[in-house]
Design an enzyme around this catalytic site. Structure first.
Site, PDB file in Angstrom:
ATOM      1  N   HIS A 185     -10.736   1.168   1.371  1.00 39.86           N
ATOM      2  CA  HIS A 185     -10.577   2.193   2.412  1.00 39.86           C
ATOM      3  C   HIS A 185     -11.818   2.060   3.294  1.00 39.86           C
ATOM      4  CE1 HIS A 185      -9.051   6.056   4.122  1.00 39.86           C
ATOM      5  NE2 HIS A 185     -10.272   6.005   4.621  1.00 39.86           N
ATOM      6  N   HIS A 218       1.444   5.438  -1.759  1.00 40.59           N
ATOM      7  CA  HIS A 218       1.052   6.570  -2.603  1.00 40.59           C
ATOM      8  C   HIS A 218       2.329   7.161  -3.179  1.00 40.59           C
ATOM      9  CE1 HIS A 218      -3.097   6.527  -1.101  1.00 40.59           C
ATOM     10  NE2 HIS A 218      -2.541   6.110   0.006  1.00 40.59           N
ATOM     11  N   ASP A 245       1.215   2.617   3.616  1.00 39.18           N
ATOM     12  CA  ASP A 245       0.375   3.792   3.362  1.00 39.18           C
ATOM     13  C   ASP A 245       1.219   5.058   3.385  1.00 39.18           C
ATOM     14  OD1 ASP A 245      -1.890   5.189   2.652  1.00 39.18           O
ATOM     15  OD2 ASP A 245      -2.685   5.309   4.682  1.00 39.18           O
ATOM     16  N   LYS A 270      -9.280  -0.294  -6.208  1.00 42.14           N
ATOM     17  CA  LYS A 270      -9.384   0.359  -4.898  1.00 42.14           C
ATOM     18  C   LYS A 270     -10.745   1.004  -4.731  1.00 42.14           C
ATOM     19  CE  LYS A 270      -7.931   2.085  -0.960  1.00 42.14           C
ATOM     20  NZ  LYS A 270      -6.850   3.005  -0.657  1.00 42.14           N
ATOM     21  N   HIS A 330       0.854  -1.207   0.000  1.00 47.47           N
ATOM     22  CA  HIS A 330       0.000   0.000   0.000  1.00 47.47           C
ATOM     23  C   HIS A 330       0.884   1.249   0.000  1.00 47.47           C
ATOM     24  CE1 HIS A 330      -3.916   2.050   1.413  1.00 47.47           C
ATOM     25  NE2 HIS A 330      -3.057   3.009   1.102  1.00 47.47           N
ATOM     26  N   HIS A 347      -4.922  -0.508   5.769  1.00 48.65           N
ATOM     27  CA  HIS A 347      -4.511   0.280   6.946  1.00 48.65           C
ATOM     28  C   HIS A 347      -5.495   0.178   8.117  1.00 48.65           C
ATOM     29  CE1 HIS A 347      -7.193   2.998   4.838  1.00 48.65           C
ATOM     30  NE2 HIS A 347      -6.284   3.397   3.984  1.00 48.65           N
TER      31      HIS A 347
END
Ligand code: DOR
Ligand code: ZN
Length: 347
Positions: free
Chosen positions: A139, A18, A250, A102, A16, A177
Site C-alpha cells: 500500500h 477484500h 481493490d 502485504k 487485489h 492500486h
C-alpha cells in the site's frame, strides 16, 4: 455482431480483493467468484491475518462460503507487522498457505493500525522474502498527516519505495492500486521485479468525480482518486499490454451506513461490475485486443502461476447492473451499480 462486439479472453484473476469475513463475506464473495478464477485476498481483517494458522482458517472459511460448484481459488496473504517472524513468513510460503505478504504502513488505510510503523523493523522479513522469491504487496502511501492526501503516493515513491527497492534489489513487489502518473513511471522504470495493479474505479473517475453535484461517499477510497491527467496515465498503462500492469479491483465493501455518514469509510465495492468496467475502458481506448494480457496473463506471469484453463466472453450488450448487495439489514452500494453498462458477461 462484428468481432469488436464480442471479446473472448482467458478466465481472468483479481490480484487485489477484500473479501472480509462473516456475513459480509457471504454477501460479497459470490460476486468475485462469478467473475474471477483466483484472487489475492487482502489480510486486513480485525484482527489481521498475521500467522499461518490464521491464514489457513480464513482460507477455509472462504472455501466453505463459496457457491456450490464454484472453482474459485483464494490466494492468501500475510499482514506484516513490526513483529512478523521471518521463519513464519517462509513456512507459510513453503507450505503454500500464502503467496505474498502485504505491507500496510501503520495508519494508511482501513484496519492498518497494526501495520508496519518503521521499515527497519521488517528488514529481516524483507530479506527473507527476497531470498525465497515471495512477493511484497505494497500500500504505497505515506501516513504523515502533514503530507497532502493527494501527494501521499508520489511522496511514498521517493521517500519509502526508492530506498526499499535499493536495499532489496531482488525483491519481487507489487505497488497496489496505483493512482498517479508518477507511480506508473516508477513501475516502468523498476521492472521486471516491480509490478502494479490498477482498479476499475481509478480508470473511470477522477478527484472531481468525488464532488460531482455533491459529496459522493461511495467513490471515496484510498489512495483517493487524483486529477484527470493521472486517470489518463492509468488508462494508458493498463491498456498498453505491458507485463508490469495487471488487474486488481481493490473491491472493498463497506455498508451504506458506514459510508453515508459524517466520517465515512474508504473503499469502492466494484466486485459485481469489475469486468464490465474494465472492458468498457479498454473499448473506449481502442485496446480490446490487450484486455486479455491485463486481465488474465500478466498477473499469473508475475506470480509464476499458470494461466486459467477456462475463458470468459464479454459482449457489447447493454445491461442493467445490480445496484447494491444486502447484508445484515444494511446494503453495500456497487460501483456503477444500478446503471446500464455497455458491456456484459455472456452467461
Ligand atoms: O479504499 C480502500 N479500502 N483502500 C484500502 O487500502 C483498504 C480498503 C478497505 O479495506 O476498505
Ligand atoms: Zn485494498
Amino acid at each position: 455482431m462484428t468481432n469488436t462486439d464480442r471479446v473472448v479472453i482467458r478466465q481472468p484473476d483479481d490480484w487485489h480483493v477484500h473479501l472480509r469475513d462473516g456475513a459480509m463475506m457471504q454477501a460479497v464473495l459470490p460476486w468475485t467468484a462469478a467473475q474471477f478464477g483466483r484472487a489475492i485476498v487482502m489480510p486486513n481483517l480485525v484482527p489481521p491475518v498475521t500467522t499461518v494458522t490464521l491464514a489457513e482458517a480464513y482460507r477455509d472459511r472462504i472455501l466453505a462460503a463459496l457457491p456450490e460448484g464454484s472453482a474459485f481459488q483464494p490466494l492468501m496473504t500475510c499482514y506484516l507487522t513490526d513483529s512478523t517472524d521471518p521463519d513464519e513468513i517462509e513456512r507459510g510460503f513453503a507450505d503454500r498457505v500464502w503467496v505474498a505478504a502485504k505491507l500496510y504502513p501503520a495508519g494508511a488505510t482501513t484496519n492498518s493500525h497494526g501495520g508496519v510503523t518503521d521499515l527497519r523493523r521488517v528488514a529481516a522479513v524483507l530479506e527473507r522474502m527476497e531470498r525465497i522469491g515471495m512477493p511484497l504487496l505494497i500500500h504505497g502511501e505515506v501516513t504523515d498527516p502533514n503530507v497532502d492526501i493527494f501527494d501521499r503516493e508520489a511522496v511514498f515513491l521517493d521517500t519509502v519505495l526508492t530506498p526499499l527497492l535499493a536495499a532489496h534489489p531482488g525483491l519481487k513487489a507489487v505497488l497496489e492500486h496505483v493512482t498517479t502518473t508518477e507511480a506508473v513511471d516508477f513501475v516502468r522504470a523498476h521492472g521486471p521485479w516491480l509490478a502494479a495493479t490498477i482498479t476499475p474505479h481509478h480508470l473511470m473517475i477522477n478527484r472531481t468525480s468525488l464532488f460531482q453535484g455533491g459529496l459522493r461517499p461511495h467513490l471515496y477510497c484510498l489512495p483517493v482518486a487524483k486529477r484527470e491527467k493521472h486517470r489518463l496515465a492509468l488508462r494508458q498503462a493498463a491498456t498498453s499490454g505491458e507485463g508490469c500492469f495487471f488487474l486488481g479491483t481493490d473491491t472493498a465493501p463497506h455498508t451504506a451506513s458506514t459510508k453515508e455518514t459524517a466520517c465515512g469509510c474508504a473503499g469502492c465495492f466494484v466486485g459485481p461490475t469489475a469486468l464490465q468496467c474494465y472492458t468498457q475502458v479498454f473499448d473506449e481506448e481502442g485496446a480490446l485486443d490487450r484486455l486479455e494480457a491485463f486481465a488474465s496473463l500478466n498477473g499469473p506471469a508475475f506470480y509464476g502461476l499458470p494461466v486459467n484453463a477456462g475463458s470468459v466472453t464479454l459482449v457489447r450488450k447493454a445491461a442493467l447492473t445490480v445496484d447494491a448487495v444486502p447484508v445484515n439489514g444494511d446494503r453495500v452500494v456497487v460501483f456503477r451499480g444500478g446503471e446500464e453498462m455497455p458491456w456484459s458477461i455472456e452467461a
